[in-house]
Motif scaffolding. Sequence first.
Motif, PDB file in Angstrom:
ATOM      1  N   GLN A  49       0.852  -1.201   0.000  1.00 46.67           N
ATOM      2  CA  GLN A  49       0.000   0.000   0.000  1.00 46.67           C
ATOM      3  C   GLN A  49       0.883   1.244   0.000  1.00 46.67           C
ATOM      4  N   LYS A  50       0.614   2.115  -0.956  1.00 51.00           N
ATOM      5  CA  LYS A  50       1.428   3.318  -1.119  1.00 51.00           C
ATOM      6  C   LYS A  50       0.552   4.543  -0.874  1.00 51.00           C
ATOM      7  N   LEU A  64      -2.806  11.830   2.770  1.00 49.97           N
ATOM      8  CA  LEU A  64      -3.823  12.508   1.975  1.00 49.97           C
ATOM      9  C   LEU A  64      -4.594  11.536   1.098  1.00 49.97           C
ATOM     10  N   VAL A  65      -3.890  10.607   0.475  1.00 50.98           N
ATOM     11  CA  VAL A  65      -4.509   9.604  -0.394  1.00 50.98           C
ATOM     12  C   VAL A  65      -3.590   8.382  -0.433  1.00 50.98           C
ATOM     13  N   LYS A  66      -4.195   7.182  -0.538  1.00 54.37           N
ATOM     14  CA  LYS A  66      -3.411   5.936  -0.541  1.00 54.37           C
ATOM     15  C   LYS A  66      -4.054   4.918  -1.480  1.00 54.37           C
ATOM     16  N   THR A  67      -3.221   4.018  -1.979  1.00 57.58           N
ATOM     17  CA  THR A  67      -3.708   2.980  -2.873  1.00 57.58           C
ATOM     18  C   THR A  67      -4.404   1.883  -2.056  1.00 57.58           C
ATOM     19  N   TYR A 108       5.774  17.548   1.151  1.00 59.40           N
ATOM     20  CA  TYR A 108       5.095  16.296   0.804  1.00 59.40           C
ATOM     21  C   TYR A 108       6.120  15.170   0.660  1.00 59.40           C
ATOM     22  N   ARG A 109       5.576  13.922   0.740  1.00 57.14           N
ATOM     23  CA  ARG A 109       6.413  12.758   0.493  1.00 57.14           C
ATOM     24  C   ARG A 109       5.514  11.580   0.097  1.00 57.14           C
ATOM     25  N   CYS A 110       6.054  10.670  -0.711  1.00 54.27           N
ATOM     26  CA  CYS A 110       5.332   9.435  -1.033  1.00 54.27           C
ATOM     27  C   CYS A 110       6.024   8.277  -0.310  1.00 54.27           C
TER      28      CYS A 110
END
Length: 230
Positions: A49-50, A64-67, A108-110
């Motif tokens: 999960q990213k 903020l949003v995730k797979t 921000y960061r992923c």
Amino acid sequence: MRTVRLSGLLWMFFISAAPKLQEKTYTQEEGQTLTLDCPFSRELYLYSQKALQRRTAGGEFVTLVKTEKGSVMYNEVQVGRYYLEQIPEDSKLRIHMADLQVEDSGLYRCVILQPPKDPVILLRPVRLEVTEDISSTPFSDKYPTQSFILPSITTEVQSMLHTSSRAVTQLLPMSTASLSSPGLGVDPTQGPDVIRISLISIVVCVVCGILSKSLVFTILLVVTQRSFGP
């Protein structure tokens, strides 16, 4: 199997050895879209999960949003203006941030989510700076000008002219009245008669003067003759 483990270990080493405090800055205008590509290890995190996270004012990162979590190879998800797209053949997670606003500015960061452990950072933190769109700003706001109240000046000049004309109009009757007063004996409506009367008065005065001198001379002559007579 050993090759997968070796590549995974190399990826973990690369992630841990990368400088953690470095940031990459992106400057965008309002309304634009920012696209980021976050590479990941296909062998280790293809089905993980990213997520896209943002740092809050308190220093913590929130998601903020995730797979979706599971065995989904082509994973796409959208939440509001944020869109995540997993591209397995390129081993990267593509992030789209659409219709940027000034308040979107921040860090921000992923990451790879693996609770309860700390997330794995896929890309060094990104510093986003969103500026105002100058083209959408009204011309009067970009170049403020000083306005001059011309109507009031025009009104004042007209008032002064009107006042001057009234003063001249009032002076003319006063001059006429002074010329026609009995003390001066001149009436502008009877100019020729006044001149004629003045000439007659002068002639009468002259004649009277001559007669009076003749009378005096006659009296003196009579007195002289009597005084020298027999």
